[in-house]
Design a protein around this motif. Structure first.
Motif, PDB file in Angstrom:
ATOM      1  N   ARG A   1      14.879  38.634  47.128  1.00  0.00           N
ATOM      2  CA  ARG A   1      14.275  39.419  48.267  1.00  0.00           C
ATOM      3  C   ARG A   1      15.053  40.612  48.468  1.00  0.00           C
ATOM      4  O   ARG A   1      14.935  41.675  48.633  1.00  0.00           O
TER       5      ARG A   1
ATOM      6  N   VAL B   1      17.448  22.140  47.117  1.00  0.00           N
ATOM      7  CA  VAL B   1      16.961  22.834  48.136  1.00  0.00           C
ATOM      8  C   VAL B   1      17.792  24.148  48.044  1.00  0.00           C
ATOM      9  O   VAL B   1      17.347  25.626  48.426  1.00  0.00           O
ATOM     10  N   ASP B   2      19.269  24.313  47.886  1.00  0.00           N
ATOM     11  CA  ASP B   2      20.120  25.130  48.228  1.00  0.00           C
ATOM     12  C   ASP B   2      20.021  26.189  47.005  1.00  0.00           C
ATOM     13  O   ASP B   2      20.068  27.612  47.062  1.00  0.00           O
ATOM     14  N   ASP B   3      19.251  25.592  45.638  1.00  0.00           N
ATOM     15  CA  ASP B   3      19.100  26.731  44.623  1.00  0.00           C
ATOM     16  C   ASP B   3      17.905  27.596  44.895  1.00  0.00           C
ATOM     17  O   ASP B   3      17.705  28.681  44.537  1.00  0.00           O
ATOM     18  N   TYR B   4      16.882  26.943  45.400  1.00  0.00           N
ATOM     19  CA  TYR B   4      15.669  27.644  45.909  1.00  0.00           C
ATOM     20  C   TYR B   4      15.986  28.843  46.987  1.00  0.00           C
ATOM     21  O   TYR B   4      15.665  29.771  46.948  1.00  0.00           O
ATOM     22  N   GLU B   5      16.908  28.191  47.978  1.00  0.00           N
ATOM     23  CA  GLU B   5      17.439  29.264  48.870  1.00  0.00           C
ATOM     24  C   GLU B   5      18.095  30.401  48.469  1.00  0.00           C
ATOM     25  O   GLU B   5      17.731  31.491  48.769  1.00  0.00           O
ATOM     26  N   GLN B   6      19.005  30.152  47.478  1.00  0.00           N
ATOM     27  CA  GLN B   6      19.679  31.216  46.768  1.00  0.00           C
ATOM     28  C   GLN B   6      18.985  32.164  45.815  1.00  0.00           C
ATOM     29  O   GLN B   6      18.937  33.350  45.959  1.00  0.00           O
ATOM     30  N   THR B   7      17.974  31.502  45.043  1.00  0.00           N
ATOM     31  CA  THR B   7      17.060  32.170  44.302  1.00  0.00           C
ATOM     32  C   THR B   7      16.206  33.068  45.285  1.00  0.00           C
ATOM     33  O   THR B   7      16.220  34.322  44.539  1.00  0.00           O
ATOM     34  N   LEU B   8      15.553  32.508  46.057  1.00  0.00           N
ATOM     35  CA  LEU B   8      14.724  33.615  46.838  1.00  0.00           C
ATOM     36  C   LEU B   8      15.388  34.689  47.707  1.00  0.00           C
ATOM     37  O   LEU B   8      14.927  35.667  47.705  1.00  0.00           O
ATOM     38  N   HIS B   9      16.572  34.201  48.222  1.00  0.00           N
ATOM     39  CA  HIS B   9      17.435  35.371  48.835  1.00  0.00           C
ATOM     40  C   HIS B   9      17.663  36.390  47.685  1.00  0.00           C
ATOM     41  O   HIS B   9      17.535  37.576  48.437  1.00  0.00           O
TER      42      HIS B   9
END
Length: 50
Positions: free
Chosen positions: A29, A18-26
């Motif tokens: 963006r 989950v933290d990898d998804y969040e970092q990548t999307l951040h």
């Protein structure tokens, strides 16, 4: 070619945490999209644009 598309598509692997998804999307963006001439939608950010 980025200029030829109206909506870029980002595909991420299912194996991410989950933290990898969040970092990548951040990063996409806030770092990549602006460099491509696309800005985050401030209407989605509470209090933005006031």
């Amino acid at each position: 070619m980025v200029a030829a598309v109206s909506e870029p598509r980002l595909e991420l692997p299912y194996e991410f945490r989950v933290d990898d998804y969040e970092q990548t999307l951040h990063d996409v963006r806030h770092l990549i999209a602006p460099e491509l001439g696309r800005w985050p939608d401030t209407a989605l950010v509470p209090g933005a644009g006031r």
